[in-house]
Motif scaffolding. Structure first.
Motif, mmCIF file in Angstrom:
data_model
loop_
_atom_site.group_PDB
_atom_site.id
_atom_site.type_symbol
_atom_site.label_atom_id
_atom_site.label_comp_id
_atom_site.label_asym_id
_atom_site.label_seq_id
_atom_site.Cartn_x
_atom_site.Cartn_y
_atom_site.Cartn_z
ATOM 1 N N ARG A 127 0.833 -1.202 0.000
ATOM 2 C CA ARG A 127 0.000 0.000 0.000
ATOM 3 C C ARG A 127 0.869 1.255 0.000
ATOM 4 O O ARG A 127 0.632 2.204 -0.762
ATOM 5 N N ALA A 128 1.910 1.256 0.835
ATOM 6 C CA ALA A 128 2.802 2.409 0.911
ATOM 7 C C ALA A 128 3.565 2.611 -0.393
ATOM 8 O O ALA A 128 3.808 3.753 -0.811
ATOM 9 N N LEU A 129 3.942 1.523 -1.059
ATOM 10 C CA LEU A 129 4.643 1.627 -2.336
ATOM 11 C C LEU A 129 3.729 2.205 -3.412
ATOM 12 O O LEU A 129 4.175 3.006 -4.248
ATOM 13 N N ARG A 130 2.466 1.811 -3.416
ATOM 14 C CA ARG A 130 1.520 2.397 -4.373
ATOM 15 C C ARG A 130 1.381 3.894 -4.126
ATOM 16 O O ARG A 130 1.363 4.699 -5.068
ATOM 17 N N GLN A 131 1.269 4.270 -2.860
ATOM 18 C CA GLN A 131 1.131 5.682 -2.527
ATOM 19 C C GLN A 131 2.361 6.482 -2.946
ATOM 20 O O GLN A 131 2.264 7.670 -3.259
ATOM 21 N N ALA A 132 3.517 5.825 -2.974
ATOM 22 C CA ALA A 132 4.767 6.485 -3.367
ATOM 23 C C ALA A 132 4.976 6.469 -4.876
ATOM 24 O O ALA A 132 5.975 7.001 -5.368
ATOM 25 N N GLY A 133 4.057 5.855 -5.625
ATOM 26 C CA GLY A 133 4.183 5.799 -7.077
ATOM 27 C C GLY A 133 5.281 4.880 -7.545
ATOM 28 O O GLY A 133 5.967 5.166 -8.537
ATOM 29 N N ALA A 134 5.449 3.747 -6.863
ATOM 30 C CA ALA A 134 6.575 2.854 -7.140
ATOM 31 C C ALA A 134 6.394 1.995 -8.379
ATOM 32 O O ALA A 134 7.305 1.247 -8.738
ATOM 33 N N GLY A 135 5.273 2.055 -9.043
ATOM 34 C CA GLY A 135 5.092 1.301 -10.277
ATOM 35 C C GLY A 135 4.769 -0.157 -10.051
ATOM 36 O O GLY A 135 4.214 -0.539 -9.028
ATOM 37 N N GLU A 136 5.156 -0.996 -11.021
ATOM 38 C CA GLU A 136 4.727 -2.394 -11.042
ATOM 39 C C GLU A 136 5.814 -3.387 -10.663
ATOM 40 O O GLU A 136 5.599 -4.582 -10.734
ATOM 41 N N GLY A 137 6.991 -2.928 -10.305
ATOM 42 C CA GLY A 137 8.119 -3.832 -10.137
ATOM 43 C C GLY A 137 8.165 -4.556 -8.804
ATOM 44 O O GLY A 137 7.260 -4.475 -7.973
ATOM 45 N N THR A 138 9.270 -5.270 -8.609
ATOM 46 C CA THR A 138 9.522 -6.024 -7.386
ATOM 47 C C THR A 138 10.471 -5.240 -6.489
ATOM 48 O O THR A 138 11.476 -4.706 -6.947
ATOM 49 N N VAL A 139 10.125 -5.173 -5.218
ATOM 50 C CA VAL A 139 10.941 -4.467 -4.234
ATOM 51 C C VAL A 139 11.414 -5.467 -3.184
ATOM 52 O O VAL A 139 10.598 -6.205 -2.619
ATOM 53 N N GLU A 140 12.710 -5.501 -2.961
ATOM 54 C CA GLU A 140 13.278 -6.340 -1.903
ATOM 55 C C GLU A 140 13.333 -5.511 -0.627
ATOM 56 O O GLU A 140 13.850 -4.392 -0.630
ATOM 57 N N VAL A 141 12.785 -6.051 0.446
ATOM 58 C CA VAL A 141 12.669 -5.316 1.710
ATOM 59 C C VAL A 141 13.518 -6.010 2.769
ATOM 60 O O VAL A 141 13.367 -7.215 2.998
ATOM 61 N N ARG A 142 14.377 -5.245 3.413
ATOM 62 C CA ARG A 142 15.246 -5.787 4.449
ATOM 63 C C ARG A 142 14.859 -5.160 5.785
ATOM 64 O O ARG A 142 15.008 -3.955 5.988
ATOM 65 N N LEU A 143 14.362 -5.991 6.694
ATOM 66 C CA LEU A 143 13.972 -5.563 8.026
ATOM 67 C C LEU A 143 14.847 -6.252 9.062
ATOM 68 O O LEU A 143 15.561 -7.212 8.741
ATOM 69 N N GLU A 144 14.750 -5.811 10.305
ATOM 70 C CA GLU A 144 15.509 -6.459 11.371
ATOM 71 C C GLU A 144 15.089 -7.912 11.541
ATOM 72 O O GLU A 144 15.900 -8.768 11.900
ATOM 73 N N GLU A 145 13.810 -8.196 11.254
ATOM 74 C CA GLU A 145 13.310 -9.560 11.441
ATOM 75 C C GLU A 145 13.640 -10.479 10.279
ATOM 76 O O GLU A 145 13.480 -11.699 10.389
ATOM 77 N N GLY A 146 14.060 -9.914 9.153
ATOM 78 C CA GLY A 146 14.364 -10.749 8.001
ATOM 79 C C GLY A 146 14.141 -9.998 6.703
ATOM 80 O O GLY A 146 13.821 -8.810 6.682
ATOM 81 N N THR A 147 14.300 -10.708 5.601
ATOM 82 C CA THR A 147 14.197 -10.130 4.265
ATOM 83 C C THR A 147 13.063 -10.811 3.505
ATOM 84 O O THR A 147 12.865 -12.020 3.608
ATOM 85 N N PHE A 148 12.321 -10.031 2.743
ATOM 86 C CA PHE A 148 11.307 -10.572 1.849
ATOM 87 C C PHE A 148 11.243 -9.684 0.611
ATOM 88 O O PHE A 148 11.852 -8.610 0.560
ATOM 89 N N HIS A 149 10.526 -10.123 -0.399
ATOM 90 C CA HIS A 149 10.323 -9.306 -1.593
ATOM 91 C C HIS A 149 8.832 -9.222 -1.878
ATOM 92 O O HIS A 149 8.067 -10.133 -1.553
ATOM 93 N N VAL A 150 8.433 -8.122 -2.477
ATOM 94 C CA VAL A 150 7.013 -7.861 -2.681
ATOM 95 C C VAL A 150 6.806 -7.230 -4.044
ATOM 96 O O VAL A 150 7.658 -6.463 -4.523
#
Length: 215
Positions: A127-150
């Motif tokens: 939801r936050a990526l849509r609000q930021a106008g991030a388009g249609e691609g894949t984003v890799e997210v690195r958090l303290e709890e682990g890594t995922f992609h969305v």
């Protein structure tokens, strides 16, 4: 053991009919997990802390009966059964996203008893990526709890997110600490502002990365 009889509100109302299918405790959270793609029973149980094995098995049978999930056996050498969403089950994505947006204000501060998994932030961050106008691609997210992609944009087919690094070169790599991620998930902080203020790091040259770096 004979299947559990279907419970119904017996109301001629589409909302009531929907709740007949998905209103049981844990059902929508199982859908949340399966939006990542096929999952084994043991994986589902590990990422649904608090659910008993009996309840999980019962819910999965109910969901299969309702046409929300299917179960299939992986070919050797895996030779394990996995559960996955049907087209009807995957259609619950906007329901879960709307429910998450509605419940964002209820997050507050994390309680000592709260379990957490990195990928539970996937839908709020979409939801936050849509609000930021991030388009249609894949984003890799690195958090303290682990890594995922969305997947940042509309997900017409295939998994919405997945554990671990992106399978290919992502459109952006995003790094957030726990406090920043929580603020974004609660809707208190936009991703572009988080990057601008140095609370989130972003790398990459894809559309998503460029959008997140915009002032």
């Amino acid at each position: 053991m004979s299947p559990r009889p279907r419970r119904s509100y017996d109301q001629y109302c589409s909302a009531a009919r929907a709740l007949d299918a998905v209103g049981d405790r844990w059902t929508l959270l199982i859908v949340r997990e399966l939006l990542a793609g096929p999952r084994r029973y043991t994986d589902l149980h590990a990422d649904l802390p608090g659910v008993s094995t009996d309840v999980l098995a019962s819910r999965l049978k109910d969901m299969e009966r309702e046409g929300l999930t299917t179960r299939r056996r992986l070919p050797p050498p895996a030779a394990a059964y996995v559960y996955e969403l049907t087209e009807r089950g995957a259609g619950l994505l906007p329901v879960l996203e709307a429910l998450g947006a509605w419940g964002a204000a209820e997050l507050g501060e994390r309680r000592p008893t709260d379990a957490v998994r990195a990928h539970w932030a996937a839908l709020p961050l979409r939801r936050a990526l849509r609000q930021a106008g991030a388009g249609e691609g894949t984003v890799e997210v690195r958090l303290e709890e682990g890594t995922f992609h969305v997947r940042a944009g509309d997900a017409e087919d295939g998994p919405v997110y997945g554990d671990g690094p992106a399978p290919g070169e992502p459109d952006a790599r995003l790094t957030l600490d726990a406090g920043t991620c929580a603020a974004v998930c609660r809707g208190e902080l936009g991703l572009r502002r988080a990057v601008r203020e140095g609370r989130a790091g972003v790398t990459g040259e894809g559309t998503a990365a460029k959008a997140l770096r915009e002032p």
